[in-house]
Design a protein around this motif. Structure first.
Motif, PDB file in Angstrom:
ATOM      1  N   UNK A 263       0.823  -1.209   0.000  1.00 45.34           N
ATOM      2  CA  UNK A 263       0.000   0.000   0.000  1.00 45.34           C
ATOM      3  C   UNK A 263       0.865   1.271   0.000  1.00 45.34           C
ATOM      4  N   UNK A 264       1.931   1.244   0.781  1.00 38.47           N
ATOM      5  CA  UNK A 264       2.808   2.423   0.820  1.00 38.47           C
ATOM      6  C   UNK A 264       3.515   2.646  -0.515  1.00 38.47           C
ATOM      7  N   UNK A 265       4.004   1.566  -1.109  1.00 38.90           N
ATOM      8  CA  UNK A 265       4.678   1.703  -2.402  1.00 38.90           C
ATOM      9  C   UNK A 265       3.701   2.164  -3.478  1.00 38.90           C
ATOM     10  N   UNK A 266       2.431   1.704  -3.381  1.00 41.29           N
ATOM     11  CA  UNK A 266       1.427   2.135  -4.347  1.00 41.29           C
ATOM     12  C   UNK A 266       1.166   3.633  -4.218  1.00 41.29           C
ATOM     13  N   UNK A 267       1.092   4.141  -2.983  1.00 38.94           N
ATOM     14  CA  UNK A 267       0.912   5.584  -2.787  1.00 38.94           C
ATOM     15  C   UNK A 267       2.091   6.363  -3.365  1.00 38.94           C
ATOM     16  N   UNK A 268       3.292   5.855  -3.130  1.00 37.05           N
ATOM     17  CA  UNK A 268       4.483   6.537  -3.645  1.00 37.05           C
ATOM     18  C   UNK A 268       4.487   6.534  -5.173  1.00 37.05           C
ATOM     19  N   UNK A 269       4.100   5.422  -5.763  1.00 36.86           N
ATOM     20  CA  UNK A 269       4.074   5.335  -7.227  1.00 36.86           C
ATOM     21  C   UNK A 269       3.041   6.289  -7.817  1.00 36.86           C
ATOM     22  N   UNK A 270       1.842   6.317  -7.222  1.00 38.99           N
ATOM     23  CA  UNK A 270       0.806   7.224  -7.724  1.00 38.99           C
ATOM     24  C   UNK A 270       1.216   8.682  -7.596  1.00 38.99           C
ATOM     25  N   UNK A 335      15.012  12.603   0.290  1.00 42.18           N
ATOM     26  CA  UNK A 335      16.248  13.191   0.824  1.00 42.18           C
ATOM     27  C   UNK A 335      16.534  12.693   2.239  1.00 42.18           C
ATOM     28  N   UNK A 336      15.501  12.487   3.051  1.00 41.04           N
ATOM     29  CA  UNK A 336      15.713  11.980   4.406  1.00 41.04           C
ATOM     30  C   UNK A 336      16.330  10.587   4.366  1.00 41.04           C
ATOM     31  N   UNK A 337      15.776   9.718   3.527  1.00 42.42           N
ATOM     32  CA  UNK A 337      16.292   8.345   3.455  1.00 42.42           C
ATOM     33  C   UNK A 337      17.703   8.326   2.870  1.00 42.42           C
ATOM     34  N   UNK A 338      17.953   9.121   1.838  1.00 40.73           N
ATOM     35  CA  UNK A 338      19.292   9.137   1.241  1.00 40.73           C
ATOM     36  C   UNK A 338      20.313   9.736   2.208  1.00 40.73           C
ATOM     37  N   UNK A 339      19.856  10.584   3.158  1.00 39.35           N
ATOM     38  CA  UNK A 339      20.788  11.174   4.135  1.00 39.35           C
ATOM     39  C   UNK A 339      21.359  10.116   5.074  1.00 39.35           C
ATOM     40  N   UNK A 340      20.699   8.935   5.160  1.00 39.80           N
ATOM     41  CA  UNK A 340      21.229   7.858   6.006  1.00 39.80           C
ATOM     42  C   UNK A 340      22.610   7.428   5.544  1.00 39.80           C
ATOM     43  N   UNK A 360       2.255  17.583  11.411  1.00 42.48           N
ATOM     44  CA  UNK A 360       1.515  18.627  10.694  1.00 42.48           C
ATOM     45  C   UNK A 360       1.037  18.154   9.325  1.00 42.48           C
ATOM     46  N   UNK A 361       1.835  17.287   8.666  1.00 41.41           N
ATOM     47  CA  UNK A 361       1.465  16.771   7.339  1.00 41.41           C
ATOM     48  C   UNK A 361       1.538  15.245   7.412  1.00 41.41           C
ATOM     49  N   UNK A 362       0.483  14.561   7.878  1.00 39.53           N
ATOM     50  CA  UNK A 362       0.552  13.113   8.146  1.00 39.53           C
ATOM     51  C   UNK A 362       0.860  12.264   6.920  1.00 39.53           C
ATOM     52  N   UNK A 363       0.435  12.695   5.709  1.00 40.62           N
ATOM     53  CA  UNK A 363       0.644  11.854   4.536  1.00 40.62           C
ATOM     54  C   UNK A 363       2.116  11.668   4.196  1.00 40.62           C
ATOM     55  N   UNK A 364       2.978  12.470   4.800  1.00 38.77           N
ATOM     56  CA  UNK A 364       4.417  12.331   4.533  1.00 38.77           C
ATOM     57  C   UNK A 364       4.941  11.019   5.096  1.00 38.77           C
ATOM     58  N   UNK A 365       4.350  10.509   6.191  1.00 35.68           N
ATOM     59  CA  UNK A 365       4.891   9.321   6.851  1.00 35.68           C
ATOM     60  C   UNK A 365       4.840   8.095   5.942  1.00 35.68           C
ATOM     61  N   UNK A 366       3.718   7.854   5.260  1.00 37.01           N
ATOM     62  CA  UNK A 366       3.624   6.694   4.370  1.00 37.01           C
ATOM     63  C   UNK A 366       4.643   6.777   3.238  1.00 37.01           C
ATOM     64  N   UNK A 367       4.827   7.981   2.693  1.00 39.28           N
ATOM     65  CA  UNK A 367       5.814   8.137   1.621  1.00 39.28           C
ATOM     66  C   UNK A 367       7.231   7.901   2.137  1.00 39.28           C
ATOM     67  N   UNK A 368       7.503   8.376   3.355  1.00 38.49           N
ATOM     68  CA  UNK A 368       8.821   8.160   3.952  1.00 38.49           C
ATOM     69  C   UNK A 368       9.072   6.671   4.192  1.00 38.49           C
ATOM     70  N   UNK A 374      11.980   0.786  -0.027  1.00 38.36           N
ATOM     71  CA  UNK A 374      12.726   0.670  -1.272  1.00 38.36           C
ATOM     72  C   UNK A 374      14.232   0.591  -1.020  1.00 38.36           C
ATOM     73  N   UNK A 375      14.709   1.360  -0.052  1.00 39.36           N
ATOM     74  CA  UNK A 375      16.150   1.403   0.221  1.00 39.36           C
ATOM     75  C   UNK A 375      16.624   0.210   1.039  1.00 39.36           C
TER      76      UNK A 375
END
Length: 556
Positions: A263-270, A335-340, A360-368, A374-375
């Motif tokens: 589900x998370x990957x599908x949201x990211x793809x869309x 950018x957050x994930x690549x910063x690891x 403040x922006x909850x939809x960011x969590x699923x994308x993160x 993916x990583x």
């Protein structure tokens, strides 16, 4: 007459003075034994006798000298009087000139004052005119901005509607293809049944005639192979040419975890497709906006002031009208994930920023989390076993589990495990982060679920051991505080079963990681706060500097 009288008096004075002088000289030359009367008589007779030509000459010289001196004095006095009169005249003239200059200066000052006041009035009028023009221009800009925002919103709505229509068309086409394939399968199934019945009839007839024929099973097998081909065609309708073998034997993960990952990957793809359509429909360049986000993430440090400041700046960028929010939040997650992979990443500070932003922006969590999956597959948690029949080669397997490739060469196993540990440290820091007054969408309960799924489904090997150790080092303290004895039971399972399975592999390279996990459990290191998990009050360089804005909201 006054001068003649003064001269007469002076002559008398000089003569008496000369007589006294001469008298004194004679008296000094006389003997001291003479009486007083004799001295006076002798002196008198001597003076009377000595007056003559010499004395008159001396008197005349003295008198002439005195007259010369008096004349010089009178001349000098006359010169001084004339000079004084001249100076008085000059002074009077100078006073007159000064008076005229003062009057002229007053007149000039009056003129300058009038001119200055006129200039001030003109400047004030000009300033007021400019202020009025500025406000008018500002109002025009605001109106244009409002119209532009409205146009952008309309364009976004239109783009979303177009994207929705496109997705609906694609879905309808896919459904139509699927129905067509189902129809083909049904037709093939009907043909198979018909062929089977025909084969049975022919078999009966040929058996009566005693002629050798193909057995019924061969006919059925032939029809089944045709049906299998139709099913393979149906499974390939989406454009993928996967191996016919099932991947259930190579993927180890809980079904619930796989469902969340999908589900998370599908949201990211869309969202990525939506971003592509937005970028294609506009000529704007958002690369500078994305670089600004990356720069702020790289500047995150382990102090409260830094965390608050960076979270605030990132929120402003994510909701900025200069860039579509879908592009901003996708860039933030990436950018957050690549910063690891950066050696100076502050995992706990970065986790605090993530929690403040996602609150403040909850939809960011699923994308993160999708970018995490993916990583690093172990953030699911998921493990992929190697199967030559599924992957065909080791290279394909390495790509599947997340090895990076550079110039056709895969990174070393050591580098891969370092990156794996970095991803898991940030993931563990995220699930353990608790900020007063702020909700962590992916908090300790998700960390507990991750640990349970890991122990239930993943095998014991080098990669999973590195992932587990990194997770416990960052999230173990908070999980113990939350679940107490239940977490100790989890640790007992790890010590009794997971470490035992690692030892049974008899791999010397596993010994360091086994010792590290065992030491973490036996020394009760989960009772201690991880290093860096507590944000410092301020930098050492600013300990003497008071906080400028004490009225700002504090998250800690």
């Amino acid at each position: 007459m006054e001068e003649s009288e003064s001269e007469g008096e002076e002559d008398k004075y000089v003569r008496s003075l000369a007589a006294k002088c001469f008298g004194c000289d004679d008296m000094s030359a006389s003997d001291g034994e003479d009486s007083d009367g004799q001295l006076s008589l002798n002196a008198k007779s001597y003076l009377m006798d000595e007056v003559g030509l010499l004395e008159g000459s001396m008197f005349d010289l003295s008198h002439n000298h005195q007259l010369a001196i008096k004349e010089g004095i009178r001349n000098k006095i006359s010169e001084l009087e004339s000079e004084l009169m001249s100076e008085n005249e000059k002074f009077t003239a100078a006073l007159a000139r000064i008076g005229k200059y003062k009057e002229a200066r007053r007149e000039v000052d009056r003129k300058l004052d009038t001119q200055y006041q006129r200039k001030i009035a003109e400047a004030l009028d000009k300033h007021l005119t400019e202020v009025q023009q500025y406000h008018e221009l500002k109002s025009q800009i605001e109106e244009r901005k409002i119209r532009s925002d409205a146009a952008n919103e309309e364009a976004k709505k239109k783009a979303l509607q177009e994207e929705k229509l496109r997705l609906e068309r694609n879905r309808a086409e896919a459904e139509a293809k699927m129905r067509a394939e189902e129809a083909k399968i049904a037709a093939l199934e009907a043909e198979r049944k018909t062929a089977k019945e025909t084969a049975e009839k022919e078999a009966i007839e040929t058996s009566k005639k005693g002629i050798a024929v193909v057995s019924l099973e061969e006919g059925v097998s032939h029809q089944a192979s045709a049906n299998s081909g139709a099913q393979n065609l149906h499974s390939g309708a989406s454009g993928s040419n996967k191996k016919p073998q099932s991947t259930g034997d190579v993927v180890r993960a809980a079904q619930s975890a796989l469902g969340l990952e999908q589900r998370r990957l599908l949201k990211l793809t869309e969202l990525s497709r939506q971003n592509e359509s937005v970028i294609a429909s506009t000529n704007m360049d958002f690369s500078s906006h994305e670089r600004h986000i990356a720069r702020l993430i790289r500047q995150i440090r382990g102090t409260k002031e830094n965390v608050r400041a960076k979270a605030s700046e990132l929120l402003k960028l994510l909701i900025s009208p200069s860039c579509p929010q879908s592009i901003s939040i996708t860039s933030f997650a990436k950018k957050v994930v690549s910063h690891c992979e950066s050696p100076d990443n502050a995992a706990f500070a970065c986790a605090h920023v993530i929690v403040l932003v996602t609150s403040k922006i909850p939809q960011v969590m699923d994308l993160l989390l999708a970018e995490f999956h993916k990583a690093c597959i172990y953030t699911v948690p998921k493990h992929i076993m190697y199967s030559k029949s599924v992957f065909g080669s080791k290279e394909a397997y390495y790509k599947a589990i997340g090895f990076q490739e550079d110039d056709g060469k895969f990174e070393s196993g050591e580098n891969y495990m370092k990156r794996l540990a970095s991803y898991m440290r940030l993931y563990g820091a995220l699930v353990q982060t608790e900020v007063p007054g702020v909700q962590n969408i992916h908090g300790p309960n998700e960390g507990w679920a991750w640990l349970a799924r890991f122990l239930n489904c993943l095998p014991a090997n080098m990669y999973t051991a590195v992932a587990l150790n990194a997770f416990l080092q960052t999230a173990g303290y908070t999980l113990f505080r939350r679940y107490k004895s239940q977490f100790r039971k989890m640790l007992n399972i790890i010590s009794r079963e997971y470490l035992k399975a690692l030892r049974e592999r008899e791999d010397p390279e596993l010994n360091p990681i086994i010792i590290e996990i065992q030491s973490y459990i036996e020394d009760d290191k989960f009772l201690q706060k991880p290093e860096g998990s507590t944000m410092q009050e301020q930098l050492l360089s600013s300990t003497a500097v008071p906080e400028l804005d004490s009225g700002r909201a504090h998250y800690y």
